[in-house]
Write a protein that holds these residues in place. Structure first.
Motif, PDB file in Angstrom:
ATOM      1  N   THR A   1      73.639  14.504 -30.951  1.00 55.79           N
ATOM      2  CA  THR A   1      72.941  15.165 -32.060  1.00 55.79           C
ATOM      3  C   THR A   1      73.577  16.516 -32.373  1.00 55.79           C
ATOM      4  O   THR A   1      73.766  16.876 -33.548  1.00 55.79           O
TER       5      THR A   1
ATOM      6  N   SER B   1      76.998  15.544 -34.069  1.00 52.08           N
ATOM      7  CA  SER B   1      76.966  14.763 -35.303  1.00 52.08           C
ATOM      8  C   SER B   1      76.052  15.363 -36.364  1.00 52.08           C
ATOM      9  O   SER B   1      76.414  15.413 -37.542  1.00 52.08           O
ATOM     10  N   ARG B   2      74.864  15.794 -35.967  1.00 47.22           N
ATOM     11  CA  ARG B   2      73.908  16.304 -36.935  1.00 47.22           C
ATOM     12  C   ARG B   2      74.098  17.780 -37.237  1.00 47.22           C
ATOM     13  O   ARG B   2      74.026  18.209 -38.388  1.00 47.22           O
TER      14      ARG B   2
ATOM     15  N   LEU C   1      76.189   7.773 -38.133  1.00 51.41           N
ATOM     16  CA  LEU C   1      75.478   8.642 -37.200  1.00 51.41           C
ATOM     17  C   LEU C   1      75.086   7.897 -35.934  1.00 51.41           C
ATOM     18  O   LEU C   1      75.193   8.428 -34.818  1.00 51.41           O
TER      19      LEU C   1
END
Length: 341
Positions: free
Chosen positions: A132, A135-136, A227
């Protein structure tokens, strides 16, 4: 008119060579970017046989293989992350945390099975956090995973009080067991490598996984959930690290905050020596596992020659540079030939 045309067709020019007279070029069979590690492994064993034959004795090999198997599991997880253009620097903390959590919950639950499931779950959550952050939140993988690694090491120190924790006897028995003449760690590592290879090479999920690593934008335009695969790579690596940590703790007989110190740089070195590039997409977990065996035997050879830890790190660095040079040598030669022409 017809006579002239027929005479022209009947006469063949002497200066045109026939197809049978053309020289045939002999082609050397291509080894492939993931095949060089096999050549290097054979050469290493030959050198070991000539320089330090004691490292190839049955006792030495059986002492080296368990650690090579653990390194292969860590390298498998690292390969999956690197195929997604990432890097997981939290391997040190994850391996240490897995051993400590397994040891503590094993005694608390009085069940190794529950302890293993709980440990894998905890490490998987850490993998989700890593994925996370990368990627986020678009944090550089090096920075994100190093920060998580610091948190993990601090957590392990809090759990243990900087004192090694004993491991349940059944876990020690499993880690020291042998089947068909091979250590159990090697067979478990083989299962991890084969499973990862089948998933990434023989399934639709694996093909999408590789597509995301090659070109995330194109994969997303094709409807692939980019994702999920990016976070999934970090979760898969966390599962591999947790398995390696539990096996290492069982083999040593204790778990501590320093257990994973020797399984970060050697694992990354195994991935590089195996031929997996940092550009994403392409990769081979089998080549990384073979490279893990290469690194383990190389370390044993250096120690047998009386070299210290600093020399061993220097040899590892030279192995990485040599592997990178050999992998890019054919491309460099082709570029040089085109420039010369």
């Amino acid at each position: 008119m017809r006579k002239v045309i027929s005479n022209r067709a009947a006469v063949a020019p002497d200066n045109v060579p026939s197809s049978s007279s053309k020289p045939r070029s002999v082609r050397v069979p291509a080894i492939g970017e993931f095949g060089w590690i096999w050549v290097g492994l054979v050469l290493l064993f030959v050198i070991s046989l000539a320089v330090a034959p004691g490292t190839l004795s049955r006792g030495s090999i059986l002492a080296m293989l368990p650690f090579a198997g653990i390194l292969a599991i860590v390298a498998t997880g690292q390969t999956l992350v690197i195929q997604q253009r990432g890097l997981d620097m939290s391997a040190i903390g994850m391996v240490s945390l897995a051993g400590v959590v397994m040891a503590r919950t094993g005694f608390a639950f009085d069940s190794l099975g529950l302890a293993v499931v709980f440990t894998v779950g905890v490490c998987a959550i850490v993998g989700v956090i890593n994925g996370t952050l990368v990627s986020r939140l678009a944090i550089t993988p090096l920075v994100a995973t190093l920060a998580v690694n610091a948190l993990l090491v601090g957590s392990v120190r809090s759990l243990t009080g900087s004192v090694p924790v004993n491991v349940p006897t059944i876990m020690q028995t499993i880690s020291h067991a042998q089947l068909i003449g091979l250590p159990a760690n090697v067979l478990i590592a083989f299962a991890f490598v084969v499973t990862a290879w089948v998933i990434t090479r023989k399934t639709a999920v694996g093909r999408q996984f590789v597509a995301v690593g090659v070109n995330p934008r194109a994969a997303e335009a094709a409807g692939v959930r980019v994702l999920w695969y990016r976070i999934g790579a970090y979760v898969a690596s966390a599962v591999c690290f947790s398995a390696a940590g539990m096996l290492l703790a069982g083999f040593i007989g204790s778990a501590s905050q320093t257990s994973g110190n020797d399984y970060l740089l050697p694992a990354i070195a195994a991935v590089v020596v195996g031929g997996t590039p940092f550009t994403g997409g392409k990769g081979s977990v089998i080549a990384s596992a073979v490279a893990a065996l290469f690194m383990a035997q190389l370390g044993q050879l250096v120690l047998a020659l009386g070299a210290g830890d600093s020399v061993q790190l220097l040899v590892q660095a030279c192995a990485i540079l040599l592997a990178t040079l050999i992998r890019h040598l054919p491309t460099a030669l082709r570029t040089f030939r085109r420039f010369k022409q």
